[in-house]
Design a protein around this motif. Structure first.
Motif, short mmCIF file in Angstrom:
data_model
loop_
_atom_site.label_atom_id
_atom_site.label_comp_id
_atom_site.label_asym_id
_atom_site.label_seq_id
_atom_site.Cartn_x
_atom_site.Cartn_y
_atom_site.Cartn_z
N LYS B 44 -27.53 28.14 44.66
CA LYS B 44 -27.30 28.49 43.11
C LYS B 44 -28.12 27.78 42.02
O LYS B 44 -28.53 28.24 41.05
N ILE B 45 -28.23 26.46 42.32
CA ILE B 45 -28.81 25.72 41.25
C ILE B 45 -30.13 25.78 41.03
O ILE B 45 -30.96 25.49 40.18
N ASP B 46 -30.77 26.76 42.15
CA ASP B 46 -32.32 26.96 42.09
C ASP B 46 -32.56 27.88 40.50
O ASP B 46 -33.78 28.08 40.39
N GLU B 47 -31.35 28.46 40.29
CA GLU B 47 -31.81 29.33 39.14
C GLU B 47 -32.01 28.64 37.68
O GLU B 47 -32.49 28.90 36.80
#
Lengths: 476, 97
Positions: B44-47
Protein backbone atom coordinates in the motif's frame (compact mmCIF):
# COMPACT_ATOMS: atom_id res chain seq x y z
CA UNK A 1 -5.85 -2.74 57.33
CA UNK A 2 -7.83 -4.32 54.54
CA UNK A 3 -10.08 -1.57 53.23
CA UNK A 4 -7.49 0.57 51.52
CA UNK A 5 -8.62 1.99 48.20
CA UNK A 6 -5.67 1.71 45.84
CA UNK A 7 -7.18 3.78 43.04
CA UNK A 8 -5.80 7.20 43.97
CA UNK A 9 -2.05 7.63 44.30
CA UNK A 10 -2.39 11.22 45.46
CA UNK A 11 -4.83 10.35 48.26
CA UNK A 12 -2.70 7.40 49.37
CA UNK A 13 0.43 9.57 49.59
CA UNK A 14 -1.51 12.07 51.73
CA UNK A 15 -2.81 9.32 54.01
CA UNK A 16 0.71 7.90 54.40
CA UNK A 17 2.25 11.31 55.11
CA UNK A 18 -0.46 12.07 57.69
CA UNK A 19 0.22 8.74 59.37
CA UNK A 20 -3.34 7.45 58.76
CA UNK A 21 -1.90 4.32 57.18
CA UNK A 22 1.58 2.84 57.12
CA UNK A 23 3.44 1.95 53.95
CA UNK A 24 3.42 -1.69 55.04
CA UNK A 25 -0.41 -1.48 55.26
CA UNK A 26 -0.66 -0.10 51.75
CA UNK A 27 1.80 -2.57 50.21
CA UNK A 28 0.08 -5.47 52.02
CA UNK A 29 -3.27 -4.28 50.71
CA UNK A 30 -1.85 -4.29 47.19
CA UNK A 31 -0.32 -7.78 47.57
CA UNK A 32 -3.58 -9.11 49.01
CA UNK A 33 -5.56 -7.66 46.14
CA UNK A 34 -3.18 -9.28 43.66
CA UNK A 35 -3.51 -12.61 45.46
CA UNK A 36 -7.30 -12.33 45.45
CA UNK A 37 -7.80 -11.20 41.84
CA UNK A 38 -4.85 -12.18 39.73
CA UNK A 39 -5.64 -15.85 39.31
CA UNK A 40 -8.52 -14.70 37.06
CA UNK A 41 -6.84 -11.70 35.45
CA UNK A 42 -3.22 -12.81 34.98
CA UNK A 43 -1.80 -9.29 35.08
CA UNK A 44 1.42 -10.42 36.76
CA UNK A 45 4.21 -12.70 35.64
CA UNK A 46 6.26 -12.28 38.83
CA UNK A 47 5.11 -11.11 42.25
CA UNK A 48 7.74 -9.52 44.46
CA UNK A 49 6.08 -9.98 47.89
CA UNK A 50 9.05 -10.53 50.15
CA UNK A 51 11.27 -7.75 48.85
CA UNK A 52 8.29 -5.38 48.53
CA UNK A 53 7.39 -5.85 52.20
CA UNK A 54 11.01 -5.40 53.26
CA UNK A 55 11.23 -2.18 51.23
CA UNK A 56 7.94 -1.00 52.76
CA UNK A 57 9.22 -1.63 56.29
CA UNK A 58 12.41 0.29 55.66
CA UNK A 59 10.45 3.21 54.17
CA UNK A 60 8.15 3.26 57.21
CA UNK A 61 11.22 3.45 59.45
CA UNK A 62 12.57 6.34 57.39
CA UNK A 63 9.26 8.19 57.72
CA UNK A 64 9.18 7.65 61.48
CA UNK A 65 12.69 9.03 61.80
CA UNK A 66 11.62 12.11 59.86
CA UNK A 67 13.92 11.30 56.93
CA UNK A 68 13.00 12.41 53.44
CA UNK A 69 10.90 9.97 51.38
CA UNK A 70 10.24 10.87 47.73
CA UNK A 71 7.06 11.93 45.93
CA UNK A 72 5.79 8.36 45.51
CA UNK A 73 6.11 7.82 49.28
CA UNK A 74 5.75 4.06 49.57
CA UNK A 75 3.20 3.56 46.80
CA UNK A 76 3.01 0.02 45.40
CA UNK A 77 3.79 0.01 41.69
CA UNK A 78 3.81 -2.63 38.95
CA UNK A 79 6.45 -2.65 36.22
CA UNK A 80 6.06 -4.16 32.77
CA UNK A 81 8.24 -7.23 32.36
CA UNK A 82 10.30 -5.74 29.52
CA UNK A 83 11.93 -3.29 31.95
CA UNK A 84 15.04 -4.54 33.78
CA UNK A 85 14.85 -4.91 37.55
CA UNK A 86 18.03 -5.88 39.41
CA UNK A 87 17.61 -9.18 41.24
CA UNK A 88 14.05 -9.67 39.96
CA UNK A 89 13.29 -11.98 37.01
CA UNK A 90 12.63 -10.14 33.75
CA UNK A 91 11.15 -12.34 31.03
CA UNK A 92 9.75 -10.01 28.32
CA UNK A 93 6.83 -12.45 28.28
CA UNK A 94 9.10 -14.91 26.48
CA UNK A 95 10.35 -18.41 27.15
CA UNK A 96 13.73 -17.37 25.79
CA UNK A 97 14.35 -15.17 28.85
CA UNK A 98 12.81 -17.43 31.43
CA UNK A 99 14.95 -17.38 34.54
CA UNK A 100 16.87 -14.27 33.47
CA UNK A 101 17.68 -12.05 36.44
CA UNK A 102 19.09 -8.68 35.35
CA UNK A 103 22.24 -7.55 37.14
CA UNK A 104 21.11 -3.90 36.99
CA UNK A 105 18.06 -1.64 37.26
CA UNK A 106 16.65 0.29 34.33
CA UNK A 107 16.99 4.04 34.91
CA UNK A 108 13.21 4.36 35.37
CA UNK A 109 13.31 1.65 38.06
CA UNK A 110 16.15 3.42 39.87
CA UNK A 111 14.09 6.62 39.66
CA UNK A 112 11.02 4.86 41.08
CA UNK A 113 13.05 3.60 44.02
CA UNK A 114 14.52 7.07 44.59
CA UNK A 115 10.99 8.47 44.60
CA UNK A 116 10.06 5.96 47.31
CA UNK A 117 7.90 3.60 45.22
CA UNK A 118 7.72 -0.11 46.08
CA UNK A 119 7.78 -2.58 43.17
CA UNK A 120 5.20 -5.27 43.90
CA UNK A 121 5.65 -7.22 40.70
CA UNK A 122 6.38 -7.52 37.00
CA UNK A 123 3.43 -7.39 34.63
CA UNK A 124 2.35 -9.51 31.71
CA UNK A 125 3.11 -8.45 28.15
CA UNK A 126 2.95 -9.77 24.63
CA UNK A 127 6.27 -11.46 23.96
CA UNK A 128 8.90 -8.70 23.60
CA UNK A 129 6.00 -6.21 23.49
CA UNK A 130 4.94 -7.49 20.07
CA UNK A 131 1.17 -7.56 20.11
CA UNK A 132 -1.96 -5.61 20.92
CA UNK A 133 -3.84 -7.94 23.29
CA UNK A 134 -1.26 -9.66 25.58
CA UNK A 135 -2.37 -12.94 23.98
CA UNK A 136 1.14 -13.41 22.59
CA UNK A 137 2.62 -13.75 26.08
CA UNK A 138 4.30 -17.09 26.80
CA UNK A 139 2.59 -16.83 30.21
CA UNK A 140 -0.99 -16.76 28.92
CA UNK A 141 -3.25 -13.79 28.13
CA UNK A 142 -4.19 -11.05 30.57
CA UNK A 143 -7.96 -10.83 31.03
CA UNK A 144 -9.78 -7.52 31.04
CA UNK A 145 -10.94 -6.70 34.61
CA UNK A 146 -14.07 -5.06 33.14
CA UNK A 147 -15.11 -8.30 31.39
CA UNK A 148 -12.84 -11.29 31.88
CA UNK A 149 -13.84 -12.90 28.60
CA UNK A 150 -12.29 -9.96 26.77
CA UNK A 151 -8.72 -8.90 26.02
CA UNK A 152 -7.04 -6.29 28.21
CA UNK A 153 -5.21 -4.80 25.23
CA UNK A 154 -1.49 -4.85 24.77
CA UNK A 155 1.23 -5.12 24.75
CA UNK A 156 1.31 -3.61 28.28
CA UNK A 157 -1.94 -5.43 29.14
CA UNK A 158 -0.76 -6.53 32.56
CA UNK A 159 0.09 -2.96 33.61
CA UNK A 160 -3.26 -1.63 32.35
CA UNK A 161 -5.28 -4.41 33.99
CA UNK A 162 -3.39 -4.15 37.32
CA UNK A 163 -4.41 -0.50 37.65
CA UNK A 164 -7.95 -1.07 36.34
CA UNK A 165 -8.53 -3.89 38.86
CA UNK A 166 -7.29 -1.69 41.72
CA UNK A 167 -4.31 -3.96 42.48
CA UNK A 168 -1.90 -1.01 42.27
CA UNK A 169 -2.45 2.74 41.93
CA UNK A 170 0.33 3.12 39.36
CA UNK A 171 2.22 1.07 36.81
CA UNK A 172 4.77 1.40 34.05
CA UNK A 173 4.39 0.20 30.50
CA UNK A 174 6.23 0.69 27.25
CA UNK A 175 4.69 2.00 24.03
CA UNK A 176 6.17 1.15 20.62
CA UNK A 177 3.01 1.48 18.53
CA UNK A 178 0.28 1.99 21.13
CA UNK A 179 1.25 -0.54 23.77
CA UNK A 180 0.38 1.82 26.65
CA UNK A 181 -2.57 3.66 25.09
CA UNK A 182 -4.29 0.48 23.83
CA UNK A 183 -4.57 -1.27 27.22
CA UNK A 184 -5.40 2.09 28.84
CA UNK A 185 -8.32 2.47 26.42
CA UNK A 186 -9.44 -1.18 26.70
CA UNK A 187 -9.24 -1.30 30.51
CA UNK A 188 -10.66 2.18 31.13
CA UNK A 189 -7.62 3.84 32.70
CA UNK A 190 -5.27 6.71 31.78
CA UNK A 191 -2.04 5.97 29.89
CA UNK A 192 0.64 8.21 28.42
CA UNK A 193 3.22 7.69 25.72
CA UNK A 194 5.69 10.49 26.43
CA UNK A 195 7.65 12.49 23.85
CA UNK A 196 10.43 10.38 22.36
CA UNK A 197 13.56 11.15 24.37
CA UNK A 198 11.84 12.47 27.49
CA UNK A 199 12.09 9.21 29.47
CA UNK A 200 15.27 7.13 29.54
CA UNK A 201 15.12 3.78 27.74
CA UNK A 202 18.23 2.46 29.53
CA UNK A 203 17.27 -0.98 30.80
CA UNK A 204 14.21 -1.31 28.56
CA UNK A 205 14.84 -4.50 26.58
CA UNK A 206 14.71 -3.18 23.02
CA UNK A 207 12.12 -4.09 20.43
CA UNK A 208 12.16 -1.03 18.13
CA UNK A 209 14.45 1.67 19.52
CA UNK A 210 13.42 4.59 17.35
CA UNK A 211 9.72 4.16 18.20
CA UNK A 212 9.43 3.12 21.83
CA UNK A 213 9.10 5.01 25.10
CA UNK A 214 8.41 3.97 28.67
CA UNK A 215 5.35 5.65 30.17
CA UNK A 216 2.86 5.70 33.06
CA UNK A 217 -0.56 4.15 33.73
CA UNK A 218 -2.89 5.46 36.45
CA UNK A 219 -6.57 5.45 37.36
CA UNK A 220 -6.77 9.23 36.88
CA UNK A 221 -4.99 12.06 35.07
CA UNK A 222 -3.34 13.64 38.13
CA UNK A 223 -1.71 10.37 39.16
CA UNK A 224 -0.52 9.79 35.60
CA UNK A 225 1.12 13.24 35.64
CA UNK A 226 2.71 12.52 39.03
CA UNK A 227 4.33 9.32 37.78
CA UNK A 228 5.48 10.97 34.55
CA UNK A 229 7.27 13.66 36.55
CA UNK A 230 9.07 11.00 38.56
CA UNK A 231 10.39 9.03 35.57
CA UNK A 232 11.21 11.72 32.99
CA UNK A 233 14.50 13.53 32.51
CA UNK A 234 17.89 13.28 30.85
CA UNK A 235 19.97 10.18 31.40
CA UNK A 236 23.64 9.92 30.43
CA UNK A 237 23.06 6.17 29.91
CA UNK A 238 20.58 6.81 27.06
CA UNK A 239 22.08 8.87 24.26
CA UNK A 240 18.60 9.47 22.81
CA UNK A 241 17.28 11.08 25.97
CA UNK A 242 16.93 14.87 25.88
CA UNK A 243 19.16 16.98 28.07
CA UNK A 244 17.47 20.33 27.59
CA UNK A 245 13.97 19.96 26.21
CA UNK A 246 12.90 23.20 24.53
CA UNK A 247 10.72 25.48 26.65
CA UNK A 248 7.16 25.49 25.36
CA UNK A 249 5.51 28.88 25.14
CA UNK A 250 1.84 29.06 25.96
CA UNK A 251 -0.26 30.68 23.25
CA UNK A 252 -3.79 30.94 21.92
CA UNK A 253 -3.40 27.91 19.67
CA UNK A 254 -2.88 25.67 22.74
CA UNK A 255 -6.64 25.42 23.06
CA UNK A 256 -7.30 24.69 19.40
CA UNK A 257 -7.97 21.00 18.70
CA UNK A 258 -7.69 19.31 15.29
CA UNK A 259 -9.75 16.16 14.71
CA UNK A 260 -8.49 14.32 11.60
CA UNK A 261 -11.33 12.58 9.79
CA UNK A 262 -8.97 9.66 9.01
CA UNK A 263 -9.05 8.75 12.73
CA UNK A 264 -12.73 7.87 12.24
CA UNK A 265 -12.13 5.77 9.13
CA UNK A 266 -13.39 2.34 8.18
CA UNK A 267 -13.39 -0.08 11.10
CA UNK A 268 -14.22 2.46 13.81
CA UNK A 269 -17.21 1.12 15.75
CA UNK A 270 -20.21 3.41 16.23
CA UNK A 271 -20.05 3.01 20.00
CA UNK A 272 -16.44 4.15 19.94
CA UNK A 273 -17.15 7.18 17.75
CA UNK A 274 -20.07 8.19 20.00
CA UNK A 275 -18.03 8.06 23.19
CA UNK A 276 -15.05 9.81 21.60
CA UNK A 277 -17.27 12.67 20.43
CA UNK A 278 -18.61 12.99 23.96
CA UNK A 279 -15.02 13.52 25.08
CA UNK A 280 -14.39 16.04 22.31
CA UNK A 281 -17.63 17.88 23.24
CA UNK A 282 -16.33 18.04 26.81
CA UNK A 283 -13.27 19.84 25.49
CA UNK A 284 -15.52 22.30 23.63
CA UNK A 285 -17.46 22.93 26.83
CA UNK A 286 -14.12 23.53 28.54
CA UNK A 287 -13.36 26.37 26.13
CA UNK A 288 -11.41 24.52 23.43
CA UNK A 289 -12.04 25.25 19.77
CA UNK A 290 -12.48 22.05 17.78
CA UNK A 291 -12.09 21.75 14.01
CA UNK A 292 -12.20 18.73 11.72
CA UNK A 293 -9.21 18.36 9.42
CA UNK A 294 -7.75 15.85 6.97
CA UNK A 295 -4.29 14.31 7.22
CA UNK A 296 -3.97 12.12 4.14
CA UNK A 297 -0.72 10.37 5.11
CA UNK A 298 -2.39 8.86 8.19
CA UNK A 299 -3.70 6.06 5.95
CA UNK A 300 -0.11 4.96 5.29
CA UNK A 301 1.18 5.23 8.84
CA UNK A 302 0.25 1.65 9.74
CA UNK A 303 2.16 -0.20 6.99
CA UNK A 304 5.11 2.21 7.38
CA UNK A 305 5.11 1.60 11.12
CA UNK A 306 5.08 -2.19 10.84
CA UNK A 307 7.87 -2.21 8.27
CA UNK A 308 10.10 -0.07 10.50
CA UNK A 309 9.18 -1.87 13.73
CA UNK A 310 9.86 -5.31 12.22
CA UNK A 311 13.15 -4.16 10.71
CA UNK A 312 14.36 -2.84 14.06
CA UNK A 313 13.06 -5.95 15.85
CA UNK A 314 14.95 -8.32 13.53
CA UNK A 315 18.17 -6.57 14.43
CA UNK A 316 17.48 -6.21 18.18
CA UNK A 317 16.42 -9.80 18.72
CA UNK A 318 19.56 -11.22 17.12
CA UNK A 319 21.16 -11.01 20.58
CA UNK A 320 19.15 -13.91 22.01
CA UNK A 321 21.48 -16.81 21.39
CA UNK A 322 20.71 -19.12 24.32
CA UNK A 323 24.28 -18.90 25.53
CA UNK A 324 24.81 -15.80 27.62
CA UNK A 325 21.52 -15.60 29.55
CA UNK A 326 18.00 -17.02 29.76
CA UNK A 327 17.04 -20.24 27.99
CA UNK A 328 19.77 -22.73 27.14
CA UNK A 329 19.44 -26.19 25.62
CA UNK A 330 21.05 -29.04 27.45
CA UNK A 331 21.08 -31.57 24.63
CA UNK A 332 24.46 -31.54 22.98
CA UNK A 333 24.28 -29.78 19.61
CA UNK A 334 27.91 -29.66 18.64
CA UNK A 335 27.56 -27.02 15.96
CA UNK A 336 26.98 -23.34 16.74
CA UNK A 337 24.43 -22.63 14.01
CA UNK A 338 22.30 -25.66 14.80
CA UNK A 339 22.29 -24.87 18.50
CA UNK A 340 21.45 -21.23 17.87
CA UNK A 341 18.59 -22.11 15.47
CA UNK A 342 17.08 -24.80 17.72
CA UNK A 343 17.26 -22.58 20.78
CA UNK A 344 15.58 -19.62 19.07
CA UNK A 345 12.93 -21.91 17.55
CA UNK A 346 12.11 -23.19 21.03
CA UNK A 347 12.33 -19.87 22.84
CA UNK A 348 10.44 -17.51 20.52
CA UNK A 349 6.67 -17.56 19.98
CA UNK A 350 4.87 -17.25 16.62
CA UNK A 351 4.48 -13.45 16.44
CA UNK A 352 8.11 -12.79 17.34
CA UNK A 353 9.21 -15.28 14.66
CA UNK A 354 7.01 -13.60 12.05
CA UNK A 355 8.41 -10.16 12.85
CA UNK A 356 12.04 -11.28 12.83
CA UNK A 357 11.57 -13.06 9.50
CA UNK A 358 9.70 -10.22 7.81
CA UNK A 359 11.99 -7.58 9.35
CA UNK A 360 14.96 -9.40 7.86
CA UNK A 361 13.19 -9.56 4.50
CA UNK A 362 12.43 -5.81 4.31
CA UNK A 363 16.05 -5.03 5.17
CA UNK A 364 17.54 -7.42 2.62
CA UNK A 365 19.24 -6.35 -0.59
CA UNK A 366 16.71 -5.78 -3.35
CA UNK A 367 13.84 -5.02 -0.99
CA UNK A 368 15.42 -2.44 1.32
CA UNK A 369 14.53 0.51 -0.92
CA UNK A 370 11.01 -0.60 -1.67
CA UNK A 371 10.04 -1.27 1.93
CA UNK A 372 12.34 0.04 4.65
CA UNK A 373 13.61 3.19 2.96
CA UNK A 374 10.18 4.00 1.54
CA UNK A 375 8.61 3.60 4.99
CA UNK A 376 11.16 5.98 6.53
CA UNK A 377 10.33 8.54 3.83
CA UNK A 378 6.64 8.26 4.63
CA UNK A 379 7.59 8.76 8.26
CA UNK A 380 9.24 12.05 7.29
CA UNK A 381 6.14 13.20 5.38
CA UNK A 382 3.97 12.31 8.36
CA UNK A 383 6.20 14.22 10.78
CA UNK A 384 6.14 17.28 8.51
CA UNK A 385 2.33 17.12 8.28
CA UNK A 386 2.02 16.84 12.07
CA UNK A 387 4.40 19.77 12.55
CA UNK A 388 2.41 21.84 10.05
CA UNK A 389 -0.81 21.01 11.86
CA UNK A 390 0.79 22.06 15.15
CA UNK A 391 1.41 25.57 13.77
CA UNK A 392 -2.37 26.06 13.75
CA UNK A 393 -3.57 23.70 16.47
CA UNK A 394 -2.37 22.92 19.96
CA UNK A 395 -3.72 19.37 20.08
CA UNK A 396 -4.88 16.53 17.81
CA UNK A 397 -7.66 14.21 19.01
CA UNK A 398 -9.50 11.04 17.99
CA UNK A 399 -10.30 7.50 19.13
CA UNK A 400 -7.38 5.65 20.73
CA UNK A 401 -8.67 2.28 19.50
CA UNK A 402 -11.16 1.72 16.66
CA UNK A 403 -13.01 -0.93 18.67
CA UNK A 404 -14.02 -1.75 22.21
CA UNK A 405 -12.15 -4.70 23.81
CA UNK A 406 -13.04 -7.86 21.91
CA UNK A 407 -13.24 -11.48 23.02
CA UNK A 408 -10.04 -13.38 23.81
CA UNK A 409 -9.09 -15.48 20.77
CA UNK A 410 -11.15 -13.44 18.32
CA UNK A 411 -8.25 -12.06 16.25
CA UNK A 412 -5.31 -14.21 17.29
CA UNK A 413 -5.34 -16.39 14.15
CA UNK A 414 -5.09 -13.46 11.74
CA UNK A 415 -1.93 -11.37 12.26
CA UNK A 416 -2.96 -8.66 9.80
CA UNK A 417 -6.37 -8.19 11.41
CA UNK A 418 -4.58 -7.77 14.72
CA UNK A 419 -2.19 -5.13 13.30
CA UNK A 420 -5.16 -3.13 11.99
CA UNK A 421 -6.36 -2.18 15.46
CA UNK A 422 -3.16 -0.13 15.94
CA UNK A 423 -4.17 2.21 13.13
CA UNK A 424 -4.66 5.32 15.31
CA UNK A 425 -1.94 4.72 17.86
CA UNK A 426 1.11 4.25 15.60
CA UNK A 427 1.39 7.79 14.13
CA UNK A 428 2.79 9.42 17.32
CA UNK A 429 5.40 6.65 17.59
CA UNK A 430 6.59 7.36 14.05
CA UNK A 431 6.77 11.11 14.69
CA UNK A 432 7.85 11.00 18.37
CA UNK A 433 4.98 13.19 19.64
CA UNK A 434 3.47 12.60 23.10
CA UNK A 435 -0.03 11.09 23.28
CA UNK A 436 -2.42 10.26 26.08
CA UNK A 437 -5.48 8.00 26.29
CA UNK A 438 -8.24 9.04 28.67
CA UNK A 439 -11.49 7.08 29.27
CA UNK A 440 -14.66 8.55 27.69
CA UNK A 441 -17.23 5.72 27.94
CA UNK A 442 -20.30 5.83 30.17
CA UNK A 443 -20.44 3.70 33.27
CA UNK A 444 -21.61 0.18 32.44
CA UNK A 445 -20.38 0.39 28.84
CA UNK A 446 -17.27 -1.30 27.48
CA UNK A 447 -14.27 1.05 27.86
CA UNK A 448 -13.36 3.56 25.15
CA UNK A 449 -10.36 5.88 25.15
CA UNK A 450 -9.96 9.36 23.67
CA UNK A 451 -6.47 9.85 22.29
CA UNK A 452 -4.99 13.34 22.47
CA UNK A 453 -1.66 14.14 20.80
CA UNK A 454 0.46 17.24 21.51
CA UNK A 455 3.61 18.91 20.15
CA UNK A 456 6.98 17.68 21.44
CA UNK A 457 7.47 18.01 25.20
CA UNK A 458 3.92 19.34 25.75
CA UNK A 459 2.86 16.57 28.14
CA UNK A 460 1.53 19.23 30.51
CA UNK A 461 -0.91 20.37 27.83
CA UNK A 462 -2.12 16.78 27.44
CA UNK A 463 -2.74 16.47 31.17
CA UNK A 464 -4.71 19.73 31.22
CA UNK A 465 -6.97 18.69 28.35
CA UNK A 466 -7.39 15.12 29.64
CA UNK A 467 -8.33 16.45 33.04
CA UNK A 468 -11.06 18.62 31.58
CA UNK A 469 -12.48 15.55 29.82
CA UNK A 470 -12.17 13.44 32.98
CA UNK A 471 -13.93 16.00 35.19
CA UNK A 472 -16.66 16.77 32.70
CA UNK A 473 -17.54 13.09 32.18
CA UNK A 474 -17.45 12.44 35.90
CA UNK A 475 -20.14 15.10 36.38
CA UNK A 476 -22.40 13.59 33.70
CA UNK B 1 10.29 -2.56 -8.48
CA UNK B 2 10.71 -6.00 -6.91
CA UNK B 3 7.85 -8.41 -7.24
CA UNK B 4 6.17 -8.58 -3.89
CA UNK B 5 3.13 -10.76 -4.32
CA UNK B 6 4.45 -13.96 -2.82
CA UNK B 7 6.91 -15.02 -0.18
CA UNK B 8 7.19 -18.73 -0.93
CA UNK B 9 8.19 -21.57 1.34
CA UNK B 10 11.78 -21.67 0.07
CA UNK B 11 12.16 -17.91 0.64
CA UNK B 12 10.82 -18.35 4.18
CA UNK B 13 13.25 -21.20 4.77
CA UNK B 14 16.11 -19.00 3.57
CA UNK B 15 15.02 -16.21 5.94
CA UNK B 16 14.81 -18.78 8.74
CA UNK B 17 18.40 -19.75 8.06
CA UNK B 18 19.55 -16.10 7.98
CA UNK B 19 17.82 -15.39 11.28
CA UNK B 20 18.81 -18.70 12.89
CA UNK B 21 15.26 -19.82 13.65
CA UNK B 22 14.72 -23.49 12.91
CA UNK B 23 11.34 -23.99 11.18
CA UNK B 24 9.58 -27.24 10.36
CA UNK B 25 8.14 -27.60 6.84
CA UNK B 26 4.65 -27.21 8.26
CA UNK B 27 5.60 -23.98 10.05
CA UNK B 28 7.34 -22.61 6.96
CA UNK B 29 4.21 -23.26 4.88
CA UNK B 30 1.92 -21.54 7.37
CA UNK B 31 4.31 -18.59 7.80
CA UNK B 32 4.66 -18.25 4.02
CA UNK B 33 0.91 -17.70 3.74
CA UNK B 34 0.80 -15.22 6.61
CA UNK B 35 3.81 -13.18 5.49
CA UNK B 36 2.58 -13.02 1.91
CA UNK B 37 -0.69 -11.54 3.11
CA UNK B 38 1.12 -8.99 5.27
CA UNK B 39 3.53 -8.06 2.47
CA UNK B 40 0.65 -7.45 0.10
CA UNK B 41 -0.79 -5.08 2.63
CA UNK B 42 2.58 -3.36 3.03
CA UNK B 43 2.68 -2.62 -0.70
CA UNK B 44 0.00 0.00 0.00
CA UNK B 45 2.91 2.37 0.66
CA UNK B 46 3.62 2.38 -3.09
CA UNK B 47 0.69 4.78 -3.46
CA UNK B 48 2.64 7.55 -1.72
CA UNK B 49 4.84 9.78 -3.85
CA UNK B 50 8.08 10.06 -1.90
CA UNK B 51 10.28 11.54 -4.62
CA UNK B 52 12.62 14.13 -3.17
CA UNK B 53 11.80 13.11 0.41
CA UNK B 54 14.64 12.17 2.76
CA UNK B 55 14.16 9.13 4.99
CA UNK B 56 13.63 9.89 8.68
CA UNK B 57 15.40 7.27 10.78
CA UNK B 58 14.78 8.95 14.08
CA UNK B 59 11.89 11.11 15.29
CA UNK B 60 13.91 13.86 16.95
CA UNK B 61 17.19 15.51 16.13
CA UNK B 62 19.66 14.54 18.76
CA UNK B 63 23.17 15.95 18.61
CA UNK B 64 26.45 14.16 19.06
CA UNK B 65 26.72 12.50 22.45
CA UNK B 66 30.12 11.77 23.91
CA UNK B 67 31.66 11.47 27.33
CA UNK B 68 35.18 11.78 28.61
CA UNK B 69 37.29 8.75 27.82
CA UNK B 70 37.56 7.40 31.34
CA UNK B 71 36.90 3.78 32.24
CA UNK B 72 34.02 3.16 34.63
CA UNK B 73 33.85 0.07 36.86
CA UNK B 74 32.25 -2.91 35.15
CA UNK B 75 30.79 -5.65 37.36
CA UNK B 76 32.01 -8.53 35.19
CA UNK B 77 31.75 -11.15 37.93
CA UNK B 78 28.14 -10.18 38.69
CA UNK B 79 27.24 -10.38 35.01
CA UNK B 80 28.96 -13.75 34.58
CA UNK B 81 26.66 -15.20 37.22
CA UNK B 82 23.72 -15.12 34.77
CA UNK B 83 25.52 -17.20 32.14
CA UNK B 84 23.83 -20.64 31.93
CA UNK B 85 26.99 -22.57 31.13
CA UNK B 86 30.55 -21.39 31.62
CA UNK B 87 34.06 -22.43 32.39
CA UNK B 88 35.75 -20.01 34.75
CA UNK B 89 35.32 -16.57 33.24
CA UNK B 90 34.46 -17.95 29.77
CA UNK B 91 31.00 -18.57 28.27
CA UNK B 92 30.78 -22.14 27.00
CA UNK B 93 29.50 -22.31 23.41
CA UNK B 94 29.22 -24.96 20.71
CA UNK B 95 31.88 -25.21 18.07
CA UNK B 96 31.65 -22.95 15.01
CA UNK B 97 31.61 -25.37 12.13
Amino acid sequence: MTNIDLRSAKRLVEAIRLGEVSIVDVVEASLNKIKELDKDINAFITINSKKALAAAESLDTKLKRGEKVGALCGLPIAVKDVISTAGLETTCGSKILKGYIPPYDATVVAKLKEAGAVIVGKTNTDEFAMGSTTEFSAFGPTRNPVDKSRVAGGSSGGSGAAVAAGMVPLSLGSDTGGSIRCPAAFCGVVGLKPTYGSVSRYGLISYANSLEQIGPFAANVDDCALLFQCISGWDPMDSTSYRNPPKVESSKICRRVAVPKEFFGEGVEDAVARSVWRGIEALKDGGYVVEEVSLSTLDYALPAYYIIAMAEASSNLARFDGLRYGLSLKSGYRDWNTYFSKCRAKGFGPEVKRRILLGTYVLSAGYYGAYYLKAQKIRNILKTQFQQLFTKYGLIAGPTMPTTPFKIGEKIEDPLLMYMIDINTVPPNLTGHPAISVPVHKEGELPVGLQIIAPYFCEERLFQAAKIVEESLRRQ
Amino acid sequence: MPKRTKLGVSAVKHLAWLTRIDLTDKEAKEISKQLTKILNYFSKIDEVDTSGVEPLYHPLEIGKVSRSDEPTPFPADEILKIVPSRKGRYVKAPRIA
